[in-house]
Design a protein around this motif. Structure first.
Motif, PDB file in Angstrom:
ATOM      1  N   ARG A  20     -32.049  19.789  20.819  1.00  0.00           N
ATOM      2  CA  ARG A  20     -31.500  18.447  20.744  1.00  0.00           C
ATOM      3  C   ARG A  20     -30.333  18.318  21.705  1.00  0.00           C
ATOM      4  NH1 ARG A  20     -29.746  17.012  14.958  1.00  0.00           N
ATOM      5  NH2 ARG A  20     -28.882  19.100  15.098  1.00  0.00           N
ATOM      6  N   ILE A  21     -30.386  17.296  22.544  1.00  0.00           N
ATOM      7  CA  ILE A  21     -29.292  17.005  23.470  1.00  0.00           C
ATOM      8  C   ILE A  21     -28.673  15.679  23.041  1.00  0.00           C
ATOM      9  CG2 ILE A  21     -28.633  16.579  25.855  1.00  0.00           C
ATOM     10  CD1 ILE A  21     -30.999  18.224  26.735  1.00  0.00           C
ATOM     11  N   ILE A  22     -27.453  15.740  22.599  1.00  0.00           N
ATOM     12  CA  ILE A  22     -26.755  14.552  22.104  1.00  0.00           C
ATOM     13  C   ILE A  22     -25.708  14.138  23.136  1.00  0.00           C
ATOM     14  CG2 ILE A  22     -25.305  13.604  20.283  1.00  0.00           C
ATOM     15  CD1 ILE A  22     -26.586  15.575  18.379  1.00  0.00           C
ATOM     16  N   ALA A  23     -25.825  12.908  23.631  1.00  0.00           N
ATOM     17  CA  ALA A  23     -24.854  12.363  24.572  1.00  0.00           C
ATOM     18  C   ALA A  23     -23.718  11.721  23.797  1.00  0.00           C
ATOM     19  CB  ALA A  23     -25.515  11.343  25.498  1.00  0.00           C
ATOM     20  N   LEU A  24     -22.545  12.239  23.974  1.00  0.00           N
ATOM     21  CA  LEU A  24     -21.351  11.720  23.320  1.00  0.00           C
ATOM     22  C   LEU A  24     -20.562  10.915  24.351  1.00  0.00           C
ATOM     23  CD1 LEU A  24     -19.400  11.702  20.855  1.00  0.00           C
ATOM     24  CD2 LEU A  24     -18.359  13.755  21.814  1.00  0.00           C
ATOM     25  N   LEU A  25     -20.581   9.590  24.224  1.00  0.00           N
ATOM     26  CA  LEU A  25     -19.890   8.703  25.157  1.00  0.00           C
ATOM     27  C   LEU A  25     -18.748   8.014  24.430  1.00  0.00           C
ATOM     28  CD1 LEU A  25     -22.990   7.009  26.849  1.00  0.00           C
ATOM     29  CD2 LEU A  25     -21.848   9.125  27.501  1.00  0.00           C
ATOM     30  N   GLY A  26     -17.621   7.937  25.060  1.00  0.00           N
ATOM     31  CA  GLY A  26     -16.468   7.332  24.389  1.00  0.00           C
ATOM     32  C   GLY A  26     -15.561   6.595  25.349  1.00  0.00           C
ATOM     33  N   GLN A  27     -14.749   5.708  24.784  1.00  0.00           N
ATOM     34  CA  GLN A  27     -13.773   4.941  25.554  1.00  0.00           C
ATOM     35  C   GLN A  27     -12.488   4.839  24.753  1.00  0.00           C
ATOM     36  OE1 GLN A  27     -15.046   1.175  27.275  1.00  0.00           O
ATOM     37  NE2 GLN A  27     -13.074   0.231  26.784  1.00  0.00           N
ATOM     38  N   VAL A  28     -11.385   5.131  25.397  1.00  0.00           N
ATOM     39  CA  VAL A  28     -10.064   5.019  24.785  1.00  0.00           C
ATOM     40  C   VAL A  28      -9.302   3.936  25.531  1.00  0.00           C
ATOM     41  CG1 VAL A  28      -7.933   6.196  24.186  1.00  0.00           C
ATOM     42  CG2 VAL A  28     -10.090   7.472  24.226  1.00  0.00           C
ATOM     43  N   ASP A  29      -8.961   2.858  24.850  1.00  0.00           N
ATOM     44  CA  ASP A  29      -8.167   1.786  25.454  1.00  0.00           C
ATOM     45  C   ASP A  29      -6.690   2.151  25.354  1.00  0.00           C
ATOM     46  OD1 ASP A  29     -10.441   0.375  25.996  1.00  0.00           O
ATOM     47  OD2 ASP A  29     -10.307  -0.932  24.248  1.00  0.00           O
ATOM     48  N   MET A  30      -6.022   2.182  26.505  1.00  0.00           N
ATOM     49  CA  MET A  30      -4.612   2.556  26.560  1.00  0.00           C
ATOM     50  C   MET A  30      -3.757   1.307  26.744  1.00  0.00           C
ATOM     51  SD  MET A  30      -4.995   5.867  26.363  1.00  0.00           S
ATOM     52  CE  MET A  30      -3.340   6.448  26.758  1.00  0.00           C
ATOM     53  N   ASN A  31      -2.581   1.313  26.134  1.00  0.00           N
ATOM     54  CA  ASN A  31      -1.619   0.239  26.347  1.00  0.00           C
ATOM     55  C   ASN A  31      -0.935   0.415  27.705  1.00  0.00           C
ATOM     56  OD1 ASN A  31      -2.109  -0.876  23.787  1.00  0.00           O
ATOM     57  ND2 ASN A  31      -0.646   0.545  22.846  1.00  0.00           N
ATOM     58  N   ARG A  32      -0.338  -0.650  28.188  1.00  0.00           N
ATOM     59  CA  ARG A  32       0.302  -0.605  29.498  1.00  0.00           C
ATOM     60  C   ARG A  32       1.415   0.430  29.537  1.00  0.00           C
ATOM     61  NH1 ARG A  32       0.515  -3.856  33.911  1.00  0.00           N
ATOM     62  NH2 ARG A  32       2.401  -3.778  35.179  1.00  0.00           N
ATOM     63  N   GLU A  33       2.181   0.515  28.456  1.00  0.00           N
ATOM     64  CA  GLU A  33       3.302   1.451  28.435  1.00  0.00           C
ATOM     65  C   GLU A  33       2.862   2.893  28.199  1.00  0.00           C
ATOM     66  OE1 GLU A  33       2.829  -0.384  24.326  1.00  0.00           O
ATOM     67  OE2 GLU A  33       2.860  -1.066  26.420  1.00  0.00           O
ATOM     68  N   ASP A  34       1.584   3.093  27.850  1.00  0.00           N
ATOM     69  CA  ASP A  34       1.093   4.441  27.544  1.00  0.00           C
ATOM     70  C   ASP A  34       0.426   5.121  28.734  1.00  0.00           C
ATOM     71  OD1 ASP A  34       1.977   4.243  24.981  1.00  0.00           O
ATOM     72  OD2 ASP A  34       0.059   3.595  24.146  1.00  0.00           O
ATOM     73  N   MET A  35       0.355   4.445  29.875  1.00  0.00           N
ATOM     74  CA  MET A  35      -0.349   5.029  31.008  1.00  0.00           C
ATOM     75  C   MET A  35       0.193   4.473  32.310  1.00  0.00           C
ATOM     76  SD  MET A  35      -4.420   4.870  31.870  1.00  0.00           S
ATOM     77  CE  MET A  35      -4.982   5.269  33.531  1.00  0.00           C
ATOM     78  N   ASP A  36       0.382   5.353  33.279  1.00  0.00           N
ATOM     79  CA  ASP A  36       0.870   4.930  34.589  1.00  0.00           C
ATOM     80  C   ASP A  36      -0.289   4.405  35.441  1.00  0.00           C
ATOM     81  OD1 ASP A  36       2.675   4.476  36.616  1.00  0.00           O
ATOM     82  OD2 ASP A  36       3.651   6.415  36.397  1.00  0.00           O
ATOM     83  N   SER A  37       0.022   4.026  36.680  1.00  0.00           N
ATOM     84  CA  SER A  37      -0.970   3.391  37.555  1.00  0.00           C
ATOM     85  C   SER A  37      -1.659   4.430  38.434  1.00  0.00           C
ATOM     86  CB  SER A  37      -0.279   2.339  38.439  1.00  0.00           C
ATOM     87  OG  SER A  37       0.377   1.381  37.656  1.00  0.00           O
ATOM     88  N   PHE A  38      -2.884   4.783  38.095  1.00  0.00           N
ATOM     89  CA  PHE A  38      -3.680   5.679  38.927  1.00  0.00           C
ATOM     90  C   PHE A  38      -5.130   5.636  38.469  1.00  0.00           C
ATOM     91  CE2 PHE A  38      -2.142   8.343  35.452  1.00  0.00           C
ATOM     92  CZ  PHE A  38      -3.296   8.995  35.035  1.00  0.00           C
ATOM     93  N   VAL A  39      -6.011   6.120  39.349  1.00  0.00           N
ATOM     94  CA  VAL A  39      -7.443   6.209  39.063  1.00  0.00           C
ATOM     95  C   VAL A  39      -7.863   7.657  39.284  1.00  0.00           C
ATOM     96  CG1 VAL A  39      -9.750   5.403  39.652  1.00  0.00           C
ATOM     97  CG2 VAL A  39      -7.803   3.834  39.791  1.00  0.00           C
TER      98      VAL A  39
END
Length: 305
Positions: A20-39
């Motif tokens: 069995r191959i289980i794909a675990l996909l997720g997204q974490v929404d960050m607040n503006r003050e919790d993350m700087d500007s970069f990709v």
């Protein structure tokens, strides 16, 4: 906020040896003050190639793939990173250990302050920049032959890696990462496992004094303000390019509307049975064309002495 999706598929040669191959996909929404500007994006080579073509932020801010050799990562990974300083900060020793240990299960880790989903079609006429948000996206492939409880245990170290990144993003700043916080990892943690403890200012100073003489820290560090400035310039450049594109499109559309209006006026005049009106319209149109083709001259007024 953390969103997680599970997708499963079963494959195998023998009925008694199904995988069995289980794909675990997720997204974490960050607040503006919790993350700087970069990709930033670390992904398997095939996934990195697909994401760099499909995702708007990666194709705009990370057009070139970087080598992962200097980070001692498996050759199956590709790195897409806007600023080199971010890669060095994100890929610390514990993250590298986890990536080496779970290389086959990690498909991608995508962190961005400019996430806008998939690229817009080239023929799409946009009047404003797409809305962006700060997110961390991840994709893991869990291989399991055991029951569901065993699968959940297999996911645990990967989810710990996600939480580790979340905490690191909250503490990391392009301009003052070291002065802001230092992530201290427990020496009892096993290889590839993440155990996080955020130190206080006194511990930061003590660790800095202890290791400042080592070659790793004694080498000249890049100016952190330059990294922040580069990130701001990149975003300004993208906005200016978009405004130029939309301005050209608006000017072209306005010219097309004017030409259509003139064409309709000409058809209306030609349909009327009035030669005098048609002659006047032709004379007016000829004068307009001559004036349009004439070189523009600026008139200057000079006062007599």
């Amino acid at each position: 906020m953390l969103y997680v999706m599970l997708f499963g598929k079963t494959s195998g040669v023998l009925k008694h040896d199904l995988l069995r191959i289980i794909a675990l996909l997720g997204q974490v929404d960050m607040n503006r003050e919790d993350m700087d500007s970069f990709v930033f994006c670390l992904a398997s080579k095939r996934t990195a190639l697909r994401l760099s073509k499909e995702m708007a932020d990666l194709s705009t801010y990370c057009p070139e793939k970087r080598s992962v050799d200097k980070f001692n990562l498996p050759g199956g990974f590709s790195l897409l990173c806007e600023i080199a300083e971010v890669a060095s900060a994100m890929l610390d020793s514990r993250v590298v250990a986890a990536l080496n240990k779970y290389a086959e299960q990690i498909d991608y880790i995508h962190i961005s302050d400019q996430y806008a989903g998939h690229k817009q079609p080239e023929d799409a006429s946009l009047t404003k920049l797409p809305d962006v948000k700060r997110v961390m996206l991840f994709g893991f492939n869990i291989q399991s032959k055991g029951p569901t409880t065993q699968t959940m245990e297999d996911m645990k170290p990967l989810l710990q890696l996600v939480f580790y990144f979340m905490e690191k993003l909250r503490r990391f700043r392009l301009s003052k990462e070291l002065a802001n916080a230092l992530v201290v990892l427990s020496p009892t943690a096993e290889d590839g496992e993440i155990e996080v403890r955020i130190s206080d200012l006194e511990l930061i100073e003590r660790v800095w004094k202890r290791y400042s003489s080592m070659s790793l820290l004694s080498s000249p560090c890049p100016d952190p303000s330059s990294a922040k400035s580069k990130a701001d310039k990149n975003r300004l450049r993208v906005e200016e390019a978009f405004l130029k594109t939309t301005h050209a499109a608006r000017a072209e559309a306005a010219a097309a509307r004017r030409e259509e209006k003139k064409r309709q006026e000409k058809e209306r005049i030609l349909l009327e049975d009035d030669p005098d009106k048609q002659r006047k319209w032709e004379d007016r149109e000829m004068k307009r064309q001559i004036k349009k083709k004439a070189p523009k001259m600026k008139q200057l007024k000079v006062k007599a002495l």
